[in-house]
Write a protein that holds these residues in place. Structure first.
Motif, PDB file in Angstrom:
ATOM      1  N   UNK A 287      -4.237  -9.391  14.276  1.00 35.80           N
ATOM      2  CA  UNK A 287      -5.374  -9.494  13.362  1.00 35.80           C
ATOM      3  C   UNK A 287      -6.090  -8.151  13.225  1.00 35.80           C
ATOM      4  N   UNK A 288      -6.174  -7.393  14.305  1.00 35.78           N
ATOM      5  CA  UNK A 288      -6.783  -6.061  14.232  1.00 35.78           C
ATOM      6  C   UNK A 288      -5.970  -5.154  13.315  1.00 35.78           C
TER       7      UNK A 288
ATOM      8  N   UNK B  61      -3.965  -6.147  10.922  1.00 35.46           N
ATOM      9  CA  UNK B  61      -4.119  -6.664   9.558  1.00 35.46           C
ATOM     10  C   UNK B  61      -5.431  -6.181   8.944  1.00 35.46           C
ATOM     11  N   UNK B  62      -6.495  -6.222   9.728  1.00 37.25           N
ATOM     12  CA  UNK B  62      -7.809  -5.782   9.242  1.00 37.25           C
ATOM     13  C   UNK B  62      -7.778  -4.300   8.862  1.00 37.25           C
ATOM     14  N   UNK B  63      -7.171  -3.475   9.721  1.00 33.72           N
ATOM     15  CA  UNK B  63      -7.059  -2.038   9.431  1.00 33.72           C
ATOM     16  C   UNK B  63      -6.220  -1.813   8.173  1.00 33.72           C
ATOM     17  N   UNK B  64      -5.108  -2.582   8.053  1.00 34.38           N
ATOM     18  CA  UNK B  64      -4.238  -2.457   6.879  1.00 34.38           C
ATOM     19  C   UNK B  64      -5.008  -2.756   5.601  1.00 34.38           C
ATOM     20  N   UNK B  65      -5.833  -3.804   5.640  1.00 36.57           N
ATOM     21  CA  UNK B  65      -6.547  -4.201   4.428  1.00 36.57           C
ATOM     22  C   UNK B  65      -7.681  -3.246   4.076  1.00 36.57           C
ATOM     23  N   UNK B  66      -8.211  -2.552   5.047  1.00 36.13           N
ATOM     24  CA  UNK B  66      -9.201  -1.509   4.742  1.00 36.13           C
ATOM     25  C   UNK B  66      -8.542  -0.414   3.896  1.00 36.13           C
ATOM     26  N   UNK B  67      -7.345   0.009   4.307  1.00 34.86           N
ATOM     27  CA  UNK B  67      -6.604   1.018   3.540  1.00 34.86           C
ATOM     28  C   UNK B  67      -6.136   0.462   2.199  1.00 34.86           C
ATOM     29  N   UNK B  68      -5.703  -0.806   2.200  1.00 30.95           N
ATOM     30  CA  UNK B  68      -5.210  -1.429   0.959  1.00 30.95           C
ATOM     31  C   UNK B  68      -6.316  -1.503  -0.088  1.00 30.95           C
TER      32      UNK B  68
ATOM     33  N   UNK C  93       2.880 -12.664  10.090  1.00 35.19           N
ATOM     34  CA  UNK C  93       1.765 -12.413   9.168  1.00 35.19           C
ATOM     35  C   UNK C  93       1.275 -10.970   9.298  1.00 35.19           C
ATOM     36  N   UNK C  94       1.280 -10.451  10.515  1.00 33.10           N
ATOM     37  CA  UNK C  94       0.921  -9.045  10.727  1.00 33.10           C
ATOM     38  C   UNK C  94       1.933  -8.102  10.082  1.00 33.10           C
ATOM     39  N   UNK C  95       3.217  -8.439  10.202  1.00 34.62           N
ATOM     40  CA  UNK C  95       4.281  -7.641   9.583  1.00 34.62           C
ATOM     41  C   UNK C  95       4.140  -7.647   8.064  1.00 34.62           C
ATOM     42  N   UNK C  96       3.784  -8.800   7.510  1.00 36.88           N
ATOM     43  CA  UNK C  96       3.617  -8.916   6.058  1.00 36.88           C
ATOM     44  C   UNK C  96       2.463  -8.039   5.572  1.00 36.88           C
ATOM     45  N   UNK C  97       1.413  -7.905   6.380  1.00 34.02           N
ATOM     46  CA  UNK C  97       0.298  -7.026   6.015  1.00 34.02           C
ATOM     47  C   UNK C  97       0.769  -5.570   5.980  1.00 34.02           C
ATOM     48  N   UNK C  98       1.595  -5.180   6.944  1.00 32.40           N
ATOM     49  CA  UNK C  98       2.154  -3.815   6.959  1.00 32.40           C
ATOM     50  C   UNK C  98       3.022  -3.582   5.722  1.00 32.40           C
ATOM     51  N   UNK C  99       3.814  -4.579   5.359  1.00 31.01           N
ATOM     52  CA  UNK C  99       4.662  -4.482   4.170  1.00 31.01           C
ATOM     53  C   UNK C  99       3.826  -4.246   2.919  1.00 31.01           C
ATOM     54  N   UNK C 100       2.719  -4.987   2.773  1.00 30.16           N
ATOM     55  CA  UNK C 100       1.835  -4.827   1.610  1.00 30.16           C
ATOM     56  C   UNK C 100       1.163  -3.451   1.626  1.00 30.16           C
ATOM     57  N   UNK C 101       0.823  -2.972   2.816  1.00 28.99           N
ATOM     58  CA  UNK C 101       0.189  -1.651   2.934  1.00 28.99           C
ATOM     59  C   UNK C 101       1.130  -0.564   2.415  1.00 28.99           C
ATOM     60  N   UNK C 102       2.391  -0.614   2.840  1.00 26.65           N
ATOM     61  CA  UNK C 102       3.375   0.378   2.403  1.00 26.65           C
ATOM     62  C   UNK C 102       3.602   0.267   0.897  1.00 26.65           C
ATOM     63  N   UNK C 103       3.712  -0.958   0.382  1.00 23.30           N
ATOM     64  CA  UNK C 103       3.991  -1.172  -1.038  1.00 23.30           C
ATOM     65  C   UNK C 103       2.873  -0.640  -1.927  1.00 23.30           C
ATOM     66  N   UNK C 104       1.640  -0.786  -1.505  1.00 25.85           N
ATOM     67  CA  UNK C 104       0.506  -0.394  -2.341  1.00 25.85           C
ATOM     68  C   UNK C 104       0.132   1.076  -2.145  1.00 25.85           C
ATOM     69  N   UNK C 105       0.200   1.564  -0.922  1.00 31.56           N
ATOM     70  CA  UNK C 105      -0.199   2.955  -0.655  1.00 31.56           C
ATOM     71  C   UNK C 105       0.885   3.960  -1.046  1.00 31.56           C
TER      72      UNK C 105
END
Length: 312
Positions: free
Chosen positions: A212-213, A215-222, A116-128
């Motif tokens: 989770x930390x 993921x939270x940081x990723x979603x702030x940027x997302x 789930x953490x890896x998936x958050x990183x994937x979404x961060x790269x895709x959107x940013x």
């Protein structure tokens, strides 16, 4: 040698949810339907991603991996739990069987949380950075990340299982749970539990707090990136994709943190058993529902696959 023989002969019994057969039967039917639904839903997501070439992207690769993990994860717990519901907890599990179930539960559960953490990183790269997304998230990297989640889960599960099952068990053998979870088993040990408790804390930090930390940081940027988008359609699509993942994250990490990120001395067996139902039965069912209902691309792909292979 005698102690080893006595330990290997230990059998554990699971305490029923209720002493009333009718209540046990009702819970059995509910658990059975949820388990079948989770198997069907996750298998559908995996087969859809596998069959539809338009979904052969890193995002859906990780989603298919998550679906497979959920199938094996819930199957580690559900069959034995269902049997014990019907038998009112009279069917025992051996010392070795209990250790094996705990190992696979921690192994697959840990890999699930890390993924789930890896998936958050994937979404961060895709959107940013959408233009460089395919260059960054190469298939080799995706495979390495997924493999790394499994390796990390395997190591943590092996160490934790060894730490707990090397303890002597000389008291009650009745587990106030419906599977061999870490804390209920630790409560039955009669030796020094400081090292296993420390290992539980370290494992919980690695598979819960750190991901989770991140993921939270990723979603702030997302969220910051999405709000800067000029296209309303683009913002809606990005929010829809991310909200699905975020819903799953909050369910999984919230319930697990409630149990494992607390001192073992404050563990409540009844509450622990109730909360465990959420992340062993309910979450594996909700994952495919959440992702499919909020993802138009996945729904369209499922319709194509059904027309191609079923409605011929």
């Amino acid at each position: 040698m005698g102690d080893e023989n006595r330990t290997s002969e230990i059998q554990f019994h699971f305490q029923p949810f209720s002493p009333i057969l009718e209540v046990q039967t009702f819970i059995y039917m509910a658990f059975l339907l949820i388990y079948i639904g989770s198997l069907f839903g996750n298998a559908t997501i995996f087969l859809t991603v596998w069959a539809e070439r338009s979904l052969h992207t890193p995002m859906y690769f990780f989603l298919a991996n998550l679906a497979i993990l959920e199938i094996f994860y819930s199957s580690t717990v559900a069959p034995l739990a269902l049997v014990n519901l019907l038998t009112m907890g009279t069917m025992p599990i051996s010392f070795t069987g209990c250790g094996t179930q705990m190992f696979f539960f921690v192994f697959l559960g840990s890999a699930d949380c890390i993924l789930l953490g890896i998936m958050a990183y994937d979404r961060l790269v895709a959107i940013r950075d959408p233009l460089s997304y395919t260059l960054i998230m190469k298939w080799q990297l995706c495979a390495q990340l997924s493999g790394g989640a499994l390796v990390m889960g395997f190591i943590l599960a092996l160490l934790l299982t060894i730490f707990i099952f090397q303890l002597p068990f000389c008291g009650s053998n009745r587990i106030t749970h419906f599977y061999c979870d870490v804390l209920p088993i630790l409560r039955l040990a009669c030796g020094d539990t400081q090292m296993p408790e420390a290992m539980i804390f370290i494992t919980s930090v690695i598979i819960l707090t750190i991901p989770f930390s991140l993921i939270s940081i990723s979603y702030i940027f997302i969220v910051g990136t999405i709000l800067k988008m000029r296209s309303a359609e683009g913002r809606h699509k990005a929010f829809s994709t991310c909200s699905s993942h975020l819903t799953v994250v909050l369910l999984q990490y919230g319930c697990c943190s409630l149990i494992y990120l607390r001192p073992s001395s404050s563990y409540n067996p009844e509450m622990g058993r109730a909360v465990s139902v959420v992340y062993t039965f309910v979450t594996p069912l909700l994952n495919p529902l959440i992702y499919s209902m909020r993802n138009k691309e996945l729904k369209d792909a499922l319709h194509k696959v059904l027309k191609r292979y079923v409605l011929i």
